[in-house]
Design a protein around this motif. Structure first.
Motif, PDB file in Angstrom:
ATOM      1  N   LEU A 119      -8.464  34.672  66.848  1.00 35.13           N
ATOM      2  CA  LEU A 119      -7.054  34.366  67.083  1.00 35.13           C
ATOM      3  C   LEU A 119      -6.820  33.795  68.479  1.00 35.13           C
ATOM      4  N   GLY A 120      -7.616  34.221  69.440  1.00 34.80           N
ATOM      5  CA  GLY A 120      -7.448  33.728  70.803  1.00 34.80           C
ATOM      6  C   GLY A 120      -7.804  32.264  70.977  1.00 34.80           C
ATOM      7  N   TYR A 121      -8.442  31.656  69.950  1.00 30.55           N
ATOM      8  CA  TYR A 121      -8.823  30.243  70.020  1.00 30.55           C
ATOM      9  C   TYR A 121      -7.920  29.360  69.151  1.00 30.55           C
ATOM     10  N   SER A 122      -6.825  29.896  68.686  1.00 32.66           N
ATOM     11  CA  SER A 122      -5.952  29.129  67.804  1.00 32.66           C
ATOM     12  C   SER A 122      -5.239  28.027  68.569  1.00 32.66           C
ATOM     13  N   SER A 123      -4.724  27.050  67.822  1.00 33.54           N
ATOM     14  CA  SER A 123      -4.019  25.926  68.441  1.00 33.54           C
ATOM     15  C   SER A 123      -2.783  26.396  69.188  1.00 33.54           C
ATOM     16  N   TYR A 124      -2.136  27.450  68.723  1.00 31.56           N
ATOM     17  CA  TYR A 124      -0.938  27.932  69.397  1.00 31.56           C
ATOM     18  C   TYR A 124      -1.273  28.481  70.785  1.00 31.56           C
ATOM     19  N   ILE A 125      -2.382  29.227  70.894  1.00 35.26           N
ATOM     20  CA  ILE A 125      -2.784  29.782  72.193  1.00 35.26           C
ATOM     21  C   ILE A 125      -3.166  28.654  73.140  1.00 35.26           C
ATOM     22  N   VAL A 126      -3.919  27.690  72.643  1.00 31.71           N
ATOM     23  CA  VAL A 126      -4.336  26.563  73.476  1.00 31.71           C
ATOM     24  C   VAL A 126      -3.128  25.745  73.918  1.00 31.71           C
ATOM     25  N   ALA A 127      -2.131  25.625  73.021  1.00 30.74           N
ATOM     26  CA  ALA A 127      -0.963  24.797  73.324  1.00 30.74           C
ATOM     27  C   ALA A 127      -0.121  25.367  74.447  1.00 30.74           C
ATOM     28  N   GLN A 128      -0.278  26.640  74.757  1.00 32.29           N
ATOM     29  CA  GLN A 128       0.506  27.231  75.840  1.00 32.29           C
ATOM     30  C   GLN A 128       0.190  26.579  77.188  1.00 32.29           C
ATOM     31  N   GLU A 129      -1.032  26.058  77.317  1.00 30.47           N
ATOM     32  CA  GLU A 129      -1.413  25.396  78.567  1.00 30.47           C
ATOM     33  C   GLU A 129      -0.711  24.053  78.735  1.00 30.47           C
ATOM     34  N   LEU A 130      -0.133  23.521  77.668  1.00 26.58           N
ATOM     35  CA  LEU A 130       0.516  22.222  77.746  1.00 26.58           C
ATOM     36  C   LEU A 130       1.873  22.279  78.437  1.00 26.58           C
ATOM     37  N   ASN A 131       2.353  23.484  78.744  1.00 19.85           N
ATOM     38  CA  ASN A 131       3.646  23.608  79.418  1.00 19.85           C
ATOM     39  C   ASN A 131       3.650  22.925  80.781  1.00 19.85           C
ATOM     40  N   HIS A 132       2.459  22.743  81.365  1.00 18.90           N
ATOM     41  CA  HIS A 132       2.369  22.145  82.692  1.00 18.90           C
ATOM     42  C   HIS A 132       2.170  20.631  82.635  1.00 18.90           C
ATOM     43  N   ASP A 133       2.065  20.086  81.446  1.00 17.57           N
ATOM     44  CA  ASP A 133       1.849  18.637  81.292  1.00 17.57           C
ATOM     45  C   ASP A 133       2.864  18.090  80.288  1.00 17.57           C
ATOM     46  N   PRO A 134       3.994  17.542  80.760  1.00 15.19           N
ATOM     47  CA  PRO A 134       5.049  17.074  79.847  1.00 15.19           C
ATOM     48  C   PRO A 134       4.566  16.019  78.854  1.00 15.19           C
ATOM     49  N   VAL A 135       3.670  15.129  79.276  1.00 13.08           N
ATOM     50  CA  VAL A 135       3.202  14.065  78.388  1.00 13.08           C
ATOM     51  C   VAL A 135       2.392  14.644  77.236  1.00 13.08           C
ATOM     52  N   LYS A 136       1.433  15.514  77.557  1.00 13.90           N
ATOM     53  CA  LYS A 136       0.614  16.115  76.505  1.00 13.90           C
ATOM     54  C   LYS A 136       1.427  17.071  75.643  1.00 13.90           C
ATOM     55  N   PHE A 137       2.415  17.738  76.262  1.00 14.35           N
ATOM     56  CA  PHE A 137       3.295  18.613  75.481  1.00 14.35           C
ATOM     57  C   PHE A 137       4.023  17.806  74.416  1.00 14.35           C
ATOM     58  N   HIS A 138       4.572  16.673  74.814  1.00 17.18           N
ATOM     59  CA  HIS A 138       5.287  15.816  73.869  1.00 17.18           C
ATOM     60  C   HIS A 138       4.344  15.279  72.791  1.00 17.18           C
ATOM     61  N   GLY A 139       3.120  14.954  73.159  1.00 13.12           N
ATOM     62  CA  GLY A 139       2.171  14.442  72.182  1.00 13.12           C
ATOM     63  C   GLY A 139       1.788  15.474  71.142  1.00 13.12           C
TER      64      GLY A 139
END
Length: 392
Positions: A37-57
């Motif tokens: 569960l710790g490797y799920s896309s949702y957990i990984v996506a939390q790091e995108l909060n610091h990158d607006p471009v990748k967050f939007h993508g």
């Protein structure tokens, strides 16, 4: 044998039948999903909060828009934790649904992306898409009123110099699983089973009305749209004159060549047939420049969905209303380069009138309406500078 004995036998038979159908689950939660569960896309996506471009993508919307959407829909999709397991958060439920709408990935693929069970993924998408439509539709795709139709027509004229236009009609096939006992009912000419979304968009590309049924363009116009107009359910405004004109002109929708020409539907001239009976080919090509229509080009409408019948309608409606929500929240609108007053006061280069040949032809009322609209596009008030570049 007494009636009570018959009832006991029937009850015992139903209980035995129910027990036979019940299957024992090997796991309450599959250990594979629990361990990873710790490797799920949702957990990984939390790091995108610091990158607006990748967050939007990844989320297909800005961080602020996503947070606003979570706040709006969270009361409808939040679940309580139990003694057996922790509930999936509203943020993760929404992300799973957004990724499905944007990519059209199968449920089984999403189970490995998010480390959730197949049944869990299916239930999340079904309930979340329904909640998205229920919460957002009243504000972001409300039923048009006569005042709203008039506002849409004014916006069309401001942006595209098309007067009295209420919207653009278009259709899109959504792939679905073959439903049991339906034969070839849902089978289309593209070689797969689908449901057709017929939609109307305004000048800014926002959906105003949608209908997802087993329909074609011809059926939609002759059955659904005709019925709505006859019953007065669309509440279209009364005809009004074209700019700088005196005679009333009806309000109408624009569509491509797949739709029939009707009093309330203006479609481009056909280059193979209708140009042959038009006085001047240039007139028809100029009109085609104006009568271009919006296609269904939302980021959430490009995927192919393979879902069950009971879920497809909520999936399509959620995709459409999300399209409106994102464009409105993120301010994605076309800005006019000039106002209506500026256009009317602008000095146009005079167009030399062409000699009109003596051609007698019987036109239907819809054809006469299109001819009047075509004549308007050839006047200084209705012409746009680049229309002459499209004449061959």
């Amino acid at each position: 044998m007494s009636s009570s004995s018959d009832e006991e036998i029937a009850a015992a038979y139903l209980l035995l039948k129910k027990r036979r159908k019940k299957t024992n689950r090997r796991f309450w939660v599959n250990p594979f999903y629990t361990i990873n569960l710790g490797y799920s896309s949702y957990i990984v996506a939390q790091e995108l909060n610091h990158d607006p471009v990748k967050f939007h993508g990844f989320y297909r919307m800005s961080k602020r828009t996503f947070q606003t959407l979570v706040e709006i829909i969270k009361p409808e999709i939040s679940k309580r934790d139990t003694n057996y397991r922790k509930a999936v958060s509203a943020e993760e439920r929404l992300l799973i649904t957004l990724r499905y709408l944007a990519t059209g990935d199968s449920y089984r693929a999403l189970t490995y992306y998010f480390m959730r069970g197949l049944t869990t993924i299916s239930n999340i998408i079904a309930t979340t898409t329904e909640a998205i439509w229920t919460v957002l539709q009243p504000k972001y795709m409300s039923t048009p009123t006569p005042e709203k139709w008039t506002s849409i027509a004014d916006r069309y004229y401001t942006l595209w110099n098309i007067p009295n236009c209420l919207g653009s009609l278009d259709g899109k096939h959504f792939r679905i699983k073959r439903l049991p006992k339906t034969g070839s009912t849902f089978y289309n000419y593209k070689g797969y089973f689908s449901i057709v979304l017929m939609a109307c968009a305004d000048a800014d590309g926002l959906f105003t009305t949608i209908d997802a049924e087993i329909v074609t363009e011809q059926f939609f116009v002759h059955q659904i749209l005709d019925t709505l107009l006859q019953l007065g359910l669309l509440e279209l405004p009364q005809p009004r004159p074209l700019p700088l004109g005196n005679d009333d002109f009806p309000f109408y929708f624009v569509a491509d060549e797949a739709f029939p020409l009707k009093n309330y539907i203006m479609r481009p001239y056909s280059k193979q047939k209708e140009f042959l009976i038009t006085a001047y080919q240039e007139d028809g090509e100029v009109s085609n420049v104006h009568l271009g229509c919006w296609c269904l080009n939302s980021v959430y409408l490009k995927a192919q969905f393979a879902v069950k019948e009971e879920t497809i309608n909520s999936v399509i409606k959620a995709a459409c209303v999300l399209h409106n929500f994102i464009r409105i929240k993120q301010g994605i609108f076309t800005q006019p380069t000039e106002t209506i007053a500026d256009r009317q006061d602008q000095v146009h280069i005079p167009i030399e009138p062409m000699p009109q040949p003596q051609i007698i032809r019987n036109h239907s009322e819809a054809q006469n309406i299109r001819e009047r609209l075509c004549d308007y596009f050839l006047t200084p008030a209705g012409a746009i500078p680049y229309q002459w570049n499209h004449i061959v």
